[in-house]
Design an enzyme around this catalytic site. Structure first.
Site, PDB file in Angstrom:
ATOM      1  N   TYR A 153      17.558  29.034   6.195  1.00  0.00           N
ATOM      2  CA  TYR A 153      16.458  29.832   6.726  1.00  0.00           C
ATOM      3  C   TYR A 153      16.518  29.913   8.246  1.00  0.00           C
ATOM      4  CZ  TYR A 153      14.208  29.358   2.136  1.00  0.00           C
ATOM      5  OH  TYR A 153      13.918  29.401   0.804  1.00  0.00           O
ATOM      6  N   LYS A 204       0.846  -1.206   0.000  1.00  0.00           N
ATOM      7  CA  LYS A 204       0.000   0.000   0.000  1.00  0.00           C
ATOM      8  C   LYS A 204       0.878   1.252   0.000  1.00  0.00           C
ATOM      9  CE  LYS A 204      -0.165  -0.127   5.019  1.00  0.00           C
ATOM     10  NZ  LYS A 204      -0.730  -0.853   6.161  1.00  0.00           N
TER      11      LYS A 204
END
Ligand SMILES: *Cc1c(COP(=O)(O)O)cnc(C)c1O
Length: 338
Positions: free
Chosen positions: A236, A33
């Site tokens: 950042y 899955k």
């Protein structure tokens, strides 16, 4: 050409299947899955499907099943998430096997002549009937799911409840409840195991008794190297400031590729087998590393997952589980079967 590559080691995946088969004494339902946990459901299923130890595949939803059929998968495909009204035709057309866990699923399947499996909730609190016995000639299997495989007492209660349910059925071809961690219970009345994580070489816990080989390798290219002076901020929010003259490499792999931002300033990547620290915040497409003292150049590879560190190890640092880290892997990483 590719800047980031995920390598699937075919032999190792196959070894893992053999080890799980030997340990459990049962054939496998391979859980693929969510694009085989982010690794690539098509390449994984194609390399598994000719193995005798693999009886079936399991996916979450009908669309995932269709994708595998279209890619040439011939073995049984179980759809764990059941069947909703409007989906039933696809189950016939693509020969998918629904896992029924609600009366509404059975209603959607009225007059649809296909084999079905029925799921019981023995303590997961998610999908499954509690104890109602379903009378339906199409039933070929029953299953349940362990919620806390590392809690032995609770798991034994779940196994005992499931045993009582199994007794109510006759002529079942499929009886399964063991996931990767759950195989340790060697449930004697079960016919199959239903495993995902361990196939890919990740141990569900330390001291896992099944021998597994790491089967996935991820690497990405360095796209810049430069020397920065002491006191220079990196990335950042300036969460890292160089403490010495530092050779900083930029790796073409960021949180959009699956390297979670919570690993910023904490985890290591690998350059020629040696750990190199992540400096500053991981950004969407790039991550900075400390290459001080290394001969590294633009175009060199950096290891992210592989022999040196597992998904499980990185996940722990990120404060999550390998499943989440893996399913975050981006489709822009090139998949390669070797
Ligand atoms: C995902 C899943 C599995 C596989 O679990 P692993 O820990 O990856 O082996 C088994 N059964 C069900 C119902 C699942 O949802």
């Amino acid at each position: 050409m590719w800047r980031a590559i995920l390598r699937i080691k075919k032999d190792h995946i196959r070894k893992n299947v053999e080890s799980l088969y030997k340990y459990s004494g049962k054939p496998l339902i391979a859980v693929v899955k969510a694009d085989a946990y982010g690794i690539g459901a098509i390449p994984i299923s194609l390399l598994l499907q000719d193995m005798e130890e693999i009886s079936a595949f399991a996916v979450a939803c009908v669309e995932e099943g269709i994708e595998l059929r279209k890619a040439g998968i011939k073995k049984k495909i179980l759809v764990l998430g059941g069947v909703l009204k409007g989906e039933e035709k696809a189950f016939i057309e693509y020969k998918l096997t629904p896992v029924v866990s609600h009366m509404e699923h059975l209603k959607a399947l009225e007059n649809i002549p296909i084999p079905i499996q029925v799921k019981y909730d023995t303590g997961m609190g998610r999908l499954g009937f509690l104890e109602e016995v379903i009378e339906d000639e199409r039933i070929e299997g029953v299953l349940s799911h362990l919620s806390t495989p590392l809690d032995e007492n609770f798991s034994r209660l779940q196994i005992d409840s499931f045993k009582e349910i199994v007794k109510m059925y006759k002529g079942l071809k499929y009886i399964h409840m063991e996931s990767s961690a759950g195989v340790i219970y060697r449930v004697p009345f079960a016919s199959h195991i239903r495993v995902g994580l361990a196939l890919y070489g990740e141990k569900p816990f330390q001291d896992y008794p099944v021998e597994l080989k790491p089967a996935i390798e991820i690497r990405a290219k360095i796209i810049s190297v430069k020397n920065l002076p002491t006191g220079f901020p990196i990335s950042y929010s300036k969460s890292y400031i160089t403490e010495k003259p530092t050779k900083v490499g930029v790796v073409a792999f960021g949180y959009a590729d699956g390297l979670m931002k919570s690993l910023s300033n904490k985890a290591y990547l690998y350059y020629k087998g040696e750990p190199v620290k992540i400096l500053g915040n991981i950004t969407m497409d790039m991550t900075m590393i400390d290459l001080t003292g290394k001969e590294a150049q633009v175009g060199d590879w950096v290891g992210i997952v592989g022999e040196n560190q597992s998904f499980t190890f990185l996940a722990k640092i990120a404060g999550t589980i390998p499943y989440e880290l893996m399913t975050n892997l981006s489709s822009r990483i090139k998949r390669e079967v070797v």
